[in-house]
Motif scaffolding. Structure first.
Motif, PDB file in Angstrom:
ATOM      1  N   PHE A   1      -7.634   9.439 -10.907  1.00  0.00           N
ATOM      2  CA  PHE A   1      -8.502   8.395 -11.147  1.00  0.00           C
ATOM      3  C   PHE A   1      -8.660   7.539  -9.667  1.00  0.00           C
ATOM      4  O   PHE A   1      -7.933   7.575  -8.676  1.00  0.00           O
TER       5      PHE A   1
ATOM      6  N   THR B   1      -3.754   3.724 -20.382  1.00  0.00           N
ATOM      7  CA  THR B   1      -5.015   4.542 -19.747  1.00  0.00           C
ATOM      8  C   THR B   1      -4.855   4.467 -18.037  1.00  0.00           C
ATOM      9  O   THR B   1      -5.203   5.604 -17.334  1.00  0.00           O
TER      10      THR B   1
ATOM     11  N   ASN C   1     -13.347   9.052 -12.744  1.00  0.00           N
ATOM     12  CA  ASN C   1     -12.450   9.923 -12.797  1.00  0.00           C
ATOM     13  C   ASN C   1     -12.645  10.485 -11.477  1.00  0.00           C
ATOM     14  O   ASN C   1     -13.560  10.687 -10.644  1.00  0.00           O
ATOM     15  N   GLY C   2     -11.308  11.157 -11.142  1.00  0.00           N
ATOM     16  CA  GLY C   2     -11.235  11.902  -9.768  1.00  0.00           C
ATOM     17  C   GLY C   2     -10.539  11.121  -8.802  1.00  0.00           C
ATOM     18  O   GLY C   2     -11.133   9.615  -8.495  1.00  0.00           O
TER      19      GLY C   2
ATOM     20  N   GLY D   1      -4.744  11.211 -14.773  1.00  0.00           N
ATOM     21  CA  GLY D   1      -5.832  11.366 -13.807  1.00  0.00           C
ATOM     22  C   GLY D   1      -6.016  12.624 -13.228  1.00  0.00           C
ATOM     23  O   GLY D   1      -5.799  13.485 -14.009  1.00  0.00           O
TER      24      GLY D   1
ATOM     25  N   THR E   1     -18.358   5.775 -15.041  1.00  0.00           N
ATOM     26  CA  THR E   1     -16.890   4.956 -15.205  1.00  0.00           C
ATOM     27  C   THR E   1     -16.325   5.502 -16.464  1.00  0.00           C
ATOM     28  O   THR E   1     -17.080   6.265 -17.401  1.00  0.00           O
ATOM     29  N   LEU E   2     -15.223   5.092 -16.704  1.00  0.00           N
ATOM     30  CA  LEU E   2     -14.533   5.251 -17.864  1.00  0.00           C
ATOM     31  C   LEU E   2     -15.205   4.311 -19.199  1.00  0.00           C
ATOM     32  O   LEU E   2     -14.744   4.684 -20.250  1.00  0.00           O
TER      33      LEU E   2
END
Length: 464
Positions: free
Chosen positions: A30, A23, A76-77, A28, A91-92
């Motif tokens: 991220f 992960t 993300n980003g 990404g 968030t993730l």
């Protein structure tokens, strides 16, 4: 990037512990708000004295909590510090967001706790985004709720924890029914291996199918069995997970011990069935001890032995609950123990209704109730009648019965079936018995209700 930063070595350990390497190394882009080593160590303090390293995250629940925390540090980003904007960022960890909060000429990061995170290092570029090092670990709302409950448990008794935990609601009812809930409010200390609601359903198998809910456990024998089983889940001392060692431990079920064995994931328990019970959550602290949850009900040796000798009592209790069953009940009280061996194997039993016995008494002189059968010879007649209702072909549910099927009985003579829209049983008289209810499973067998007492030729010759 994490590999190149010494102050993030504990974060790397946490990622490896949870198996999230893929992960964090995905394409990404991220942004990772990476807690420093000091910040990660604070997590151990939040969780309590039993947590000193990631090795102490030793069950699925604890690893899942750690995974949720880690995913909560990633958005993300790829966002540099100069591109941060006040507001919330998902968030993730699905459903959980952090908050970017203005603070002077910079920003801080808000989570579900009362303390915000400050930036220590910003804009470390990675191949798949940005890493910003922060001075505290971020706590999502779900985890904060867990931590709040953890703090509350330190001042609550085991009784209060059981009362207030939804997943232990069935255990609470069982403890109340047997009068044991109040015991777990005493000083102790106790260790409780608590089966979850789903795991505790296994207790009904001990009653041979006569109990489907706790409300059905209402005889002295059944309550005694349930009480003994529950006592077997309680150890009269406090044993945290770190205190478990190979060997036997005493329980409140006198003379019944639990065996602690080693597994690849830690420790498990072995009861009288010799099956493993996995410990799913460890070290739920209480004022008077500790709770560990287990994935199945634990059965003591005394109960296994008792059940083997109480099959007829189980049948009696089942019959007692039937409507208009006093004659059948009296029959089993009088001679049921003659069938202990048969009832511990698979069986099929055609159980006459109360009215069926009354009809039989009307057809013979001198008998009005089962109680009128007093002499040795009369009781022998009852035994042979009852044996004639017990099929020796094993357990046969209704869908396994066939037209014109011949069934051998424990009495020695046979029964015959006639099946059309209904199921009829033919004995040695001129009148068939109609099956009025089927597939009443109990112990290792099945009961079908019939509207007539079945008579073998031997008994017809005796009675008439």
């Amino acid at each position: 990037m994490l590999n190149e930063t010494d102050d993030l070595s504990m974060l790397k350990e946490a990622i490896i512990k949870t198996g999230l390497e893929d992960t964090f190394s995905a394409d990404g882009p991220f942004t990772v708000f990476a807690p420093s080593n000091t910040a990660v160590e604070e997590l151990f303090n939040l969780l309590g004295t039993d947590f000193n390293s990631f090795d102490d995250f030793d069950n699925l629940v604890e690893v899942q909590i750690l995974e949720q925390i880690l995913l909560y540090h990633v958005i993300n980003g790829g966002i540099s510090s100069s591109n941060l904007v006040a507001g919330t960022e998902p968030t993730l960890f699905t459903g959980e967001s952090i908050e970017v909060i203005p603070s002077g000429n910079a920003y801080v990061i808000g989570d579900a706790s009362v303390t915000n995170a400050n930036f220590l290092i910003t804009d470390k570029e990675a191949s798949n985004g940005y890493v910003h090092v922060i001075d505290k670990i971020l706590i999502p709302a779900q985890v904060q709720e867990f931590l709040d409950q953890l703090e509350e448990t330190k001042t609550a008794t085991i009784k209060e924890l059981v009362e207030n935990t939804d997943e232990l609601s069935f255990l609470k009812q069982a403890l109340e029914l047997t009068g044991l809930l109040e015991v777990l409010g005493e000083d102790g200390p106790f260790t409780v291996f608590a089966p979850s609601n789903e795991a505790l359903l296994g207790v009904f198998s001990l009653f041979g199918g006569t109990a489907k809910s706790l409300e059905d456990i209402d005889t002295d024998l059944e309550l005694a069995i349930l009480r003994e089983v529950l006592l077997y889940h309680v150890v009269p001392e406090q044993l945290n997970a770190s205190d478990l060692t190979l060997g036997n431990i005493n329980t409140l079920s006198t003379a019944n011990t639990l065996e602690v064995v080693k597994t690849k994931d830690g420790y498990a328990l072995v009861d009288a069935t010799t099956l493993l019970a996995d410990i799913t959550v460890t070290d739920i602290p209480a004022k008077n001890g500790v709770i560990h949850t287990v994935d199945r009900i634990l059965i003591p040796q005394s109960i296994l032995e008792d059940i083997k000798t109480k099959a007829t009592i189980t049948i009696q209790n089942y019959i007692k609950r039937l409507e208009e069953s006093d004659q059948v009940y009296q029959l089993f009280l009088k001679i049921g123990d003659r069938f202990e061996t048969a009832l511990n194997s698979e069986f099929t039993f055609f159980l006459p209704t109360n009215q069926a016995f009354l009809d039989l008494f009307d057809s013979i002189d001198g008998y009005n109730t089962i109680a009128d059968f007093n002499t040795k010879e009369e009781i022998a007649v009852l035994v042979e009648i009852l044996k004639y209702h017990c099929v020796e072909s094993g357990k046969l549910n209704a869908n396994e019965l066939t037209n014109e099927q011949i069934l051998p009985t424990a009495q020695g003579e046979t029964l015959a079936l006639a099946i059309g829209q209904n199921i009829y049983v033919t004995d040695k008289t001129d009148t068939q018995a109609k099956v009025t209810a089927t597939d009443k499973e109990i112990l290792k067998g099945v009961i079908h209700i019939v509207d007539k007492v079945l008579l073998p030729q031997e008994i017809i010759n005796t009675l008439y």
